[in-house]
Structure formats: C-alpha cells, structure tokens
Scaffold this motif. Structure first.
Motif, PDB file in Angstrom:
ATOM      1  N   ASP A  72       0.787  -1.155  -0.329  1.00 24.28           N
ATOM      2  CA  ASP A  72      -0.129  -0.081   0.111  1.00 24.28           C
ATOM      3  C   ASP A  72       0.840   1.205  -0.112  1.00 24.28           C
ATOM      4  O   ASP A  72       1.664   1.586   1.030  1.00 24.28           O
ATOM      5  CB  ASP A  72      -0.961  -0.073   1.204  1.00 24.28           C
ATOM      6  CG  ASP A  72      -1.850   1.257   1.241  1.00 24.28           C
ATOM      7  OD1 ASP A  72      -1.751   2.055   0.391  1.00 24.28           O
ATOM      8  OD2 ASP A  72      -2.953   1.075   2.029  1.00 24.28           O
ATOM      9  N   LYS A  75       0.836   3.864   2.852  1.00 26.98           N
ATOM     10  CA  LYS A  75       1.614   3.283   4.150  1.00 26.98           C
ATOM     11  C   LYS A  75       3.232   3.555   4.124  1.00 26.98           C
ATOM     12  O   LYS A  75       3.633   3.117   5.018  1.00 26.98           O
ATOM     13  CB  LYS A  75       1.052   2.135   4.551  1.00 26.98           C
ATOM     14  CG  LYS A  75      -0.467   1.921   4.981  1.00 26.98           C
ATOM     15  CD  LYS A  75      -0.690   0.361   5.027  1.00 26.98           C
ATOM     16  CE  LYS A  75      -2.211   0.230   5.542  1.00 26.98           C
ATOM     17  NZ  LYS A  75      -2.531  -1.137   5.882  1.00 26.98           N
ATOM     18  N   GLN A  83       5.202  -4.957   3.304  1.00 29.67           N
ATOM     19  CA  GLN A  83       4.853  -4.588   2.033  1.00 29.67           C
ATOM     20  C   GLN A  83       4.766  -6.001   1.205  1.00 29.67           C
ATOM     21  O   GLN A  83       3.725  -6.002   0.341  1.00 29.67           O
ATOM     22  CB  GLN A  83       6.068  -3.951   1.407  1.00 29.67           C
ATOM     23  CG  GLN A  83       6.099  -2.578   1.660  1.00 29.67           C
ATOM     24  CD  GLN A  83       6.971  -1.530   1.170  1.00 29.67           C
ATOM     25  OE1 GLN A  83       7.198  -1.853  -0.261  1.00 29.67           O
ATOM     26  NE2 GLN A  83       7.411  -0.547   1.604  1.00 29.67           N
ATOM     27  N   GLU A  86       1.205  -7.341   2.078  1.00 29.17           N
ATOM     28  CA  GLU A  86       0.240  -6.404   1.285  1.00 29.17           C
ATOM     29  C   GLU A  86       0.203  -6.915  -0.077  1.00 29.17           C
ATOM     30  O   GLU A  86      -0.868  -6.993  -0.682  1.00 29.17           O
ATOM     31  CB  GLU A  86       0.553  -4.886   1.473  1.00 29.17           C
ATOM     32  CG  GLU A  86       0.334  -4.399   2.835  1.00 29.17           C
ATOM     33  CD  GLU A  86       0.751  -3.058   3.216  1.00 29.17           C
ATOM     34  OE1 GLU A  86       0.630  -2.593   4.197  1.00 29.17           O
ATOM     35  OE2 GLU A  86       1.503  -2.493   2.347  1.00 29.17           O
ATOM     36  N   LYS A  90      -2.904  -8.698  -2.123  1.00 29.61           N
ATOM     37  CA  LYS A  90      -3.379  -8.196  -3.731  1.00 29.61           C
ATOM     38  C   LYS A  90      -3.542  -9.525  -4.385  1.00 29.61           C
ATOM     39  O   LYS A  90      -4.344  -9.578  -5.211  1.00 29.61           O
ATOM     40  CB  LYS A  90      -2.622  -7.313  -4.096  1.00 29.61           C
ATOM     41  CG  LYS A  90      -2.843  -5.957  -3.458  1.00 29.61           C
ATOM     42  CD  LYS A  90      -1.865  -4.661  -3.927  1.00 29.61           C
ATOM     43  CE  LYS A  90      -2.160  -3.512  -3.203  1.00 29.61           C
ATOM     44  NZ  LYS A  90      -1.185  -2.382  -3.968  1.00 29.61           N
TER      45      LYS A  90
END
Length: 161
Positions: A72, A75, A83, A86, A90
């Motif tokens: 994101d 962030k 990361q 995240e 996705k």
C-alpha cells in the motif's frame, strides 16, 4: 477445453514435484496447447488502477498473468515484511477474482529493493507462511531499484482450470 489440455493442465500439479527443466517444459507445452486452442479468442483483461496504462491481470491461453503488485503506497515507507504481506494479499484478491487459488500458481517473480540477508529473510518469512506447500510455484527473486518507497514488487502466473 479439449481433453488433451485437461490432461496437460492436471499434469502441471503432478509435475511440480519434478521441478526445474521438466516443470518448465511441461508449462511451456500446456501454454502452447492452450494458445493453439484459443488463438482466435481475445484475452480477458481486468483493468488496473491505472487502466490507461496496464491491466491488473490478463487471462489467455489457459494462463493468468498479473501486473506487478506492491504494498500500500499510502503506508510507505514501511517494512519489507509489511509490503510483502500487502502485495501477497493483492495477489490472493486477483486469484479469487479470477476464480483461482494459490495451488494454480505456476511462477512467482519477486523484485526486492534490498536483497541483503536480513531483508531477504524478512521477505521470505512472510512468503513462506503464505505459499501453499502442496502447490509450490517456481520462484525468481531479484534485486531491483524501485521508486515511491516500494521495497517489494510481486508478479505471478497461474494456470486456469
């Protein structure tokens, strides 16, 4: 889908245990057979966030290919582990949207900004918890210079049932 393609697609999972060149050869054969079957059909595309520039994913010839997936950006800066988690979330979302799962993954490419041992281990700790041990894809991980505070970018290919 013809019977030959169904047989080849089912063989992908079994061939995963072979690894290396044997798996690559089988994946190439499945992709070629599927492409020959569907060469007259257009790819299915899901628009990305920047729809004028790229697709989120493209499905064609029995293979789904994703765009590069980062954590994101709102962030960032954040840890490599955050990361990675995240970006993998996705990827899960894309697989779900396409009616697929982690066991469908053929290949994962990970670009990492800092491949020092501690950072590499941080990324691997998240990836190892995420990946399906019964459907391990091939994986390539390379260091790459990235912008916007990105520490990790992940791209994947999956076979479609």
């Amino acid at each position: 889908m013809t019977n030959a393609t169904k047989t080849d697609t089912a063989a992908v999972a079994a061939a995963a245990a072979l690894g290396g060149a044997a798996l690559f050869a089988l994946i190439s054969r499945v992709a070629a057979a599927a492409a020959a079957e569907s060469s007259s059909s257009a790819p299915i595309r899901e628009p990305g966030i920047k729809a004028w520039r790229m697709s989120k994913w493209v499905k064609h010839g029995g293979i789904l290919r994703t765009q590069g997936l980062c954590g994101d950006f709102a962030k960032m800066p954040s840890t490599t582990a955050q990361q990675t988690a995240e970006a993998l979330q996705k990827l899960d979302d894309i697989l779900t949207d396409a009616g697929l799962g982690r066991k469908n993954l053929l290949a994962v490419t990970i670009y990492i900004a800092d491949i020092s041992p501690d950072n590499f281990d941080e990324m691997n700790s998240v990836y190892d918890e995420w990946v399906d041990p019964d459907g391990l894809p091939t994986r390539l991980c390379v260091q790459a210079k990235m912008g916007h505070g990105a520490a990790v970018e992940i791209r994947a290919e999956a076979y479609c049932d």
